[in-house]
Design a protein around this motif. Sequence first.
Motif, PDB file in Angstrom:
ATOM      1  N   GLU A 110      72.717 104.448 -32.932  1.00 56.17           N
ATOM      2  CA  GLU A 110      72.525 103.120 -33.691  1.00 56.17           C
ATOM      3  C   GLU A 110      72.740 102.623 -35.141  1.00 56.17           C
ATOM      4  O   GLU A 110      71.806 104.364 -35.951  1.00 56.17           O
ATOM      5  N   PRO A 111      72.758 101.861 -35.586  1.00 62.26           N
ATOM      6  CA  PRO A 111      72.923 101.831 -37.642  1.00 62.26           C
ATOM      7  C   PRO A 111      71.898 101.200 -37.694  1.00 62.26           C
ATOM      8  O   PRO A 111      70.976 100.641 -36.986  1.00 62.26           O
ATOM      9  N   VAL A 112      71.446 101.417 -39.616  1.00 64.85           N
ATOM     10  CA  VAL A 112      69.722 101.394 -39.753  1.00 64.85           C
ATOM     11  C   VAL A 112      70.719 101.280 -41.125  1.00 64.85           C
ATOM     12  O   VAL A 112      69.732  99.357 -40.916  1.00 64.85           O
ATOM     13  N   ALA A 113      71.262 101.448 -41.764  1.00 65.89           N
ATOM     14  CA  ALA A 113      71.468 100.758 -42.529  1.00 65.89           C
ATOM     15  C   ALA A 113      73.404 101.157 -43.085  1.00 65.89           C
ATOM     16  O   ALA A 113      73.504 101.831 -42.752  1.00 65.89           O
ATOM     17  N   CYS A 114      73.545 100.529 -43.858  1.00 60.71           N
ATOM     18  CA  CYS A 114      75.145 100.802 -44.838  1.00 60.71           C
ATOM     19  C   CYS A 114      75.102 100.296 -46.414  1.00 60.71           C
ATOM     20  O   CYS A 114      74.632  99.683 -46.861  1.00 60.71           O
ATOM     21  N   ILE A 115      75.354 100.963 -47.675  1.00 62.21           N
ATOM     22  CA  ILE A 115      76.181 100.267 -48.291  1.00 62.21           C
ATOM     23  C   ILE A 115      78.001 100.404 -48.495  1.00 62.21           C
ATOM     24  O   ILE A 115      78.381 100.787 -47.935  1.00 62.21           O
ATOM     25  N   ASN A 116      78.613  99.585 -49.697  1.00 67.43           N
ATOM     26  CA  ASN A 116      79.404  99.541 -49.469  1.00 67.43           C
ATOM     27  C   ASN A 116      79.995  97.909 -47.813  1.00 67.43           C
ATOM     28  O   ASN A 116      81.481  98.109 -47.734  1.00 67.43           O
ATOM     29  N   CYS A 117      79.675  97.643 -47.362  1.00 63.25           N
ATOM     30  CA  CYS A 117      79.732  96.790 -46.533  1.00 63.25           C
ATOM     31  C   CYS A 117      79.625  95.360 -46.719  1.00 63.25           C
ATOM     32  O   CYS A 117      78.580  95.475 -47.210  1.00 63.25           O
ATOM     33  N   ASP A 118      79.465  95.239 -45.579  1.00 60.29           N
ATOM     34  CA  ASP A 118      79.579  93.482 -44.862  1.00 60.29           C
ATOM     35  C   ASP A 118      79.532  92.926 -46.900  1.00 60.29           C
ATOM     36  O   ASP A 118      78.818  92.282 -47.100  1.00 60.29           O
ATOM     37  N   ASP A 119      81.139  93.218 -46.972  1.00 62.28           N
ATOM     38  CA  ASP A 119      81.236  92.073 -48.117  1.00 62.28           C
ATOM     39  C   ASP A 119      81.209  92.944 -49.469  1.00 62.28           C
ATOM     40  O   ASP A 119      81.110  92.354 -50.355  1.00 62.28           O
TER      41      ASP A 119
ATOM     42  N   SER B 168      65.493  97.345 -37.824  1.00 65.66           N
ATOM     43  CA  SER B 168      64.032  98.080 -37.316  1.00 65.66           C
ATOM     44  C   SER B 168      64.264  98.166 -38.853  1.00 65.66           C
ATOM     45  O   SER B 168      62.901  98.758 -39.424  1.00 65.66           O
ATOM     46  N   ALA B 169      65.078  97.916 -40.048  1.00 66.98           N
ATOM     47  CA  ALA B 169      65.184  98.901 -41.192  1.00 66.98           C
ATOM     48  C   ALA B 169      64.459  97.688 -42.183  1.00 66.98           C
ATOM     49  O   ALA B 169      64.113  98.188 -43.588  1.00 66.98           O
TER      50      ALA B 169
ATOM     51  N   LEU C 236      56.348 104.854 -42.388  1.00 68.79           N
ATOM     52  CA  LEU C 236      57.823 105.345 -40.941  1.00 68.79           C
ATOM     53  C   LEU C 236      56.639 105.288 -40.545  1.00 68.79           C
ATOM     54  O   LEU C 236      55.854 105.883 -40.385  1.00 68.79           O
ATOM     55  N   LYS C 237      57.412 105.012 -38.932  1.00 70.83           N
ATOM     56  CA  LYS C 237      56.821 104.762 -37.329  1.00 70.83           C
ATOM     57  C   LYS C 237      57.340 106.204 -36.390  1.00 70.83           C
ATOM     58  O   LYS C 237      58.412 106.747 -36.883  1.00 70.83           O
ATOM     59  N   PRO C 238      56.146 106.297 -35.856  1.00 64.78           N
ATOM     60  CA  PRO C 238      56.413 106.877 -34.650  1.00 64.78           C
ATOM     61  C   PRO C 238      58.100 106.796 -33.854  1.00 64.78           C
ATOM     62  O   PRO C 238      58.677 108.076 -33.571  1.00 64.78           O
ATOM     63  N   GLU C 239      58.618 105.513 -33.956  1.00 63.18           N
ATOM     64  CA  GLU C 239      59.734 104.803 -32.719  1.00 63.18           C
ATOM     65  C   GLU C 239      60.876 105.029 -34.029  1.00 63.18           C
ATOM     66  O   GLU C 239      62.280 104.823 -34.058  1.00 63.18           O
ATOM     67  N   ASP C 240      60.526 105.738 -34.876  1.00 67.11           N
ATOM     68  CA  ASP C 240      61.434 106.058 -36.244  1.00 67.11           C
ATOM     69  C   ASP C 240      62.201 107.593 -36.409  1.00 67.11           C
ATOM     70  O   ASP C 240      63.501 107.778 -36.460  1.00 67.11           O
ATOM     71  N   THR C 241      61.609 107.985 -34.898  1.00 67.14           N
ATOM     72  CA  THR C 241      61.838 109.715 -35.032  1.00 67.14           C
ATOM     73  C   THR C 241      63.140 109.800 -33.823  1.00 67.14           C
ATOM     74  O   THR C 241      63.163 108.834 -33.324  1.00 67.14           O
ATOM     75  N   ALA C 242      64.385 110.293 -34.886  1.00 72.49           N
ATOM     76  CA  ALA C 242      65.541 110.531 -34.361  1.00 72.49           C
ATOM     77  C   ALA C 242      66.362 111.553 -35.073  1.00 72.49           C
ATOM     78  O   ALA C 242      65.972 111.798 -36.450  1.00 72.49           O
ATOM     79  N   VAL C 243      67.813 111.657 -34.714  1.00 69.19           N
ATOM     80  CA  VAL C 243      68.489 112.563 -35.696  1.00 69.19           C
ATOM     81  C   VAL C 243      69.316 111.900 -36.675  1.00 69.19           C
ATOM     82  O   VAL C 243      69.893 110.568 -36.118  1.00 69.19           O
ATOM     83  N   TYR C 244      68.911 111.397 -38.043  1.00 70.10           N
ATOM     84  CA  TYR C 244      69.616 110.483 -38.889  1.00 70.10           C
ATOM     85  C   TYR C 244      71.420 111.527 -38.913  1.00 70.10           C
ATOM     86  O   TYR C 244      71.082 112.188 -39.688  1.00 70.10           O
TER      87      TYR C 244
END
Length: 125
Positions: free
Chosen positions: A47-56, A64-65, A87-95
């Motif tokens: 799932e996407p979290v954040a992006c730079i140079n995106c969205d125009d 969530s971010a 940070l929350k436990p639900e942020d646990t993931a491979v990034y």
Amino acid sequence: EVHLVESGGGLVQAGDSLRLSCVVSGFTFNEYGIGWFRQVSAGKEREPVACINCDDGRAWYADSAKGRFIVSGDSAKNTVYLLMHSLKPEDTAVYYCAAQEGGDGDITEDEQDYWGQGTQVTVSS
């Protein structure tokens, strides 16, 4: 050859902060949208979290971010950062960081052209 290499993951406690880094090579930094995605378990969609140079050309954040994470880039170092606060436990993931040529497509897993190998973030309660 294109490479994206993430670092900075680890085990932290709820409420802590962590900064992830993604060093990119093999393409012109400012010509790509570079995003952070996360995968909570193998086989699930990234799932996407954040992006730079995106969205125009602007930064984009998942709901969530918003208010907790900050994405930034240093073109001189060819590095994109994800600074994560509260940070929350639900942020646990491979990034993962990923790159999309032009940065003008959808911010989804299928629309990315290149991927890094990922870095594990574990948040304990």
